[in-house]
Design an enzyme around this catalytic site. Structure first.
Site, mmCIF file in Angstrom:
data_model
loop_
_atom_site.group_PDB
_atom_site.id
_atom_site.type_symbol
_atom_site.label_atom_id
_atom_site.label_comp_id
_atom_site.label_asym_id
_atom_site.label_seq_id
_atom_site.Cartn_x
_atom_site.Cartn_y
_atom_site.Cartn_z
ATOM 1 N N HIS A 277 0.899 -0.893 0.311
ATOM 2 C CA HIS A 277 0.081 0.080 0.114
ATOM 3 C C HIS A 277 0.647 1.190 0.135
ATOM 4 O O HIS A 277 0.204 2.489 -0.096
ATOM 5 C CB HIS A 277 -1.202 0.000 1.110
ATOM 6 C CG HIS A 277 0.001 0.565 2.919
ATOM 7 N ND1 HIS A 277 0.543 -0.611 3.107
ATOM 8 C CD2 HIS A 277 -0.019 1.203 3.269
ATOM 9 C CE1 HIS A 277 1.076 -0.678 4.255
ATOM 10 N NE2 HIS A 277 0.628 0.933 4.450
HETATM 11 N N1 UDP Z 1 -3.993 -6.028 9.217
HETATM 12 C C1 UDP Z 1 -4.603 -6.885 8.913
HETATM 13 N N2 UDP Z 1 -5.507 -7.101 7.663
HETATM 14 C C2 UDP Z 1 -5.010 -6.970 6.576
HETATM 15 C C3 UDP Z 1 -3.662 -5.885 6.174
HETATM 16 C C4 UDP Z 1 -3.010 -6.003 7.581
HETATM 17 O O1 UDP Z 1 -4.850 -7.113 9.966
HETATM 18 O O2 UDP Z 1 -5.392 -7.369 5.546
HETATM 19 C C5 UDP Z 1 -2.317 -5.676 10.126
HETATM 20 C C6 UDP Z 1 -1.617 -6.520 9.964
HETATM 21 O O3 UDP Z 1 -1.521 -6.857 10.588
HETATM 22 C C7 UDP Z 1 -0.473 -5.198 10.602
HETATM 23 C C8 UDP Z 1 -1.153 -3.547 10.463
HETATM 24 O O4 UDP Z 1 -2.452 -4.298 9.939
HETATM 25 O O5 UDP Z 1 -0.898 -4.778 12.256
HETATM 26 C C9 UDP Z 1 -0.372 -3.295 9.732
HETATM 27 O O6 UDP Z 1 -0.938 -2.191 9.061
HETATM 28 P P1 UDP Z 1 -0.716 -1.616 7.808
HETATM 29 O O7 UDP Z 1 0.564 -2.660 6.789
HETATM 30 O O8 UDP Z 1 -1.976 -1.001 7.128
HETATM 31 O O9 UDP Z 1 0.498 -0.055 8.035
HETATM 32 P P2 UDP Z 1 2.364 -0.085 8.399
HETATM 33 O O10 UDP Z 1 1.900 -0.933 9.346
HETATM 34 O O11 UDP Z 1 2.535 -0.221 7.011
HETATM 35 O O12 UDP Z 1 2.236 1.522 9.401
#
Ligand code: UDP
Length: 366
Positions: free
Chosen positions: A209
């Protein structure tokens, strides 16, 4: 002590859940502590917001600022305007922000300008890449934070370099891992597990993303086609983020291994991660969860703000080229997973430490 807790986006919800539980535990022990939960409305899709409140038993927010989408400036400004009104109507002793999204920075600025103490959970992490909006959010937030809670000693060192007062930096561990510990016994297979004939240890999870991977349509398609080829006959489950879906539209990419599904709720998603062969992602949070679960992780980015997932954990920093992914993935297939461990204090108790420190060190005398 009255704390206003801010949450705006999916990773925030996962981080505030155990902090609220730790507050409730202290309340039940008689601590003089209350909280007000403010949802900024930055993420508003059911799949990215409401589902997490339900599954992680997060109380219904006391206020929802309903800012929704917009450019970086529009969203940040909308949160600031709405949050200022919220704080005027509901004063508090301390505003607690988590992570590095626009809500984190916007609410920290508003609180600080109203002379309210700012607490930042997951402070001090740095990618060094100012083309990431999150890096700007981290730097600005930490520059006005009063009490810092960090996931690593490395994050603490970054804060010292930026001039933070050493006694205000608290290395407590990782609240995202608290949520993982608290929910591992509740994770469950998604509905499509049987339909796709998934087998434990024999499929890959893909998430993408970040603007650097998804905003340019042709390179996103090349990346997906490359991954589809590279994995041989392993299935790849791709819970597609709304941002990525909007770029791809409805086109048929004729992928043979990659299966697109909706963004998953936490309990299904962690089941999928825990039982996977490997994970390919550009998420920071997922590289932490795979490290704790011992699942090989390949991060499609050129930098990371979480070097401990690489130096200690199961993560590999790949860059954004499919060629490099193919090379490192084929080394992994040949030689097996690298030896990895779990970073210090990622033990499920970070939130308890945070609330104890706030009460013991920062509560104003009655
Ligand atoms: N996550 C989830 N479902 C999904 C994708 C991600 O529950 O389909 C959770 C994942 O386990 C993690 C969090 O969302 O804890 C990460 O979010 P994201 O990738 O949006 O943010 P980032 O970590 O890159 O800031």
């Amino acid at each position: 002590m009255k704390i206003t807790i801010i949450a705006g986006a999916r990773p925030n919800f996962i981080k505030i859940a155990p902090i609220i539980k730790a507050i409730q535990k202290k309340q039940s022990e008689g601590a003089s502590l209350s909280f007000r939960l403010v949802h900024t409305g930055q993420h508003y899709d059911k799949n990215l917001s409401e589902t997490f409140f339900e599954e992680l038993n997060i109380p219904h927010p006391n206020a929802n600022l309903e800012v929704k989408s917009g450019s970086q400036a529009q969203q940040t400004a909308a949160i600031m305007v709405a949050f200022e009104q919220e704080l005027i109507s509901n004063p508090c002793d301390l505003v607690l922000v988590v992570g590095d999204v626009n809500s984190t920075m916007a609410c920290a600025i508003v609180a600080k300008k109203m002379n309210i103490k700012v607490t930042h959970v997951e402070a001090g992490i740095r990618s060094g890449d100012l083309s990431m909006p999150e890096e700007i959010n981290r730097i600005v937030t930490d520059s006005i934070t009063d009490y810092f809670f960090t996931t690593s000693t490395w994050a603490g060192e970054n804060l010292l370099k930026y001039g933070a007062e050493p006694s205000t930096i608290h290395f407590v561990g990782n609240v995202m891992i608290d949520t993982l510990h608290q929910n591992l016994s509740r994770i469950s297979a998604p509905n499509f597990w049987n339909e796709f004939q998934l087998e434990k240890g024999n499929y890959i999870i893909l998430t993408l993303h970040r603007p650097s991977n998804v905003d340019e349509e042709n390179s996103l398609i090349d990346l997906l086609k490359g991954i589809d080829q590279m994995v041989g006959n392993k299935k790849v489950i791709f819970p597609i983020h709304p941002r990525t879906k909007a770029i791809l539209g409805e086109q048929n990419l004729s992928l043979k291994n990659i299966l697109l599904v909706e963004p998953q709720g936490y309990l299904n998603f962690m089941y999928l991660i825990k039982n996977s062969f490997a994970v390919i992602t550009d998420s920071g949070g997922i590289s932490e969860e795979t490290t704790v679960l011992g699942i090989p992780c390949f991060t499609l980015r050129t930098t990371t703000e979480r070097p401990e997932t690489i130096e200690i954990g199961t993560n590999h920093l790949i860059g954004t080229s499919i060629k490099n992914l193919e090379k490192i993935f084929s080394d992994f297939l040949k030689n097996g997973a690298k030896k990895a461990g779990i970073p210090a204090l990622w033990d499920g108790k970070a939130s308890d430490r945070i609330i104890s420190i706030l009460l013991e060190k920062y509560q104003k005398p009655q």
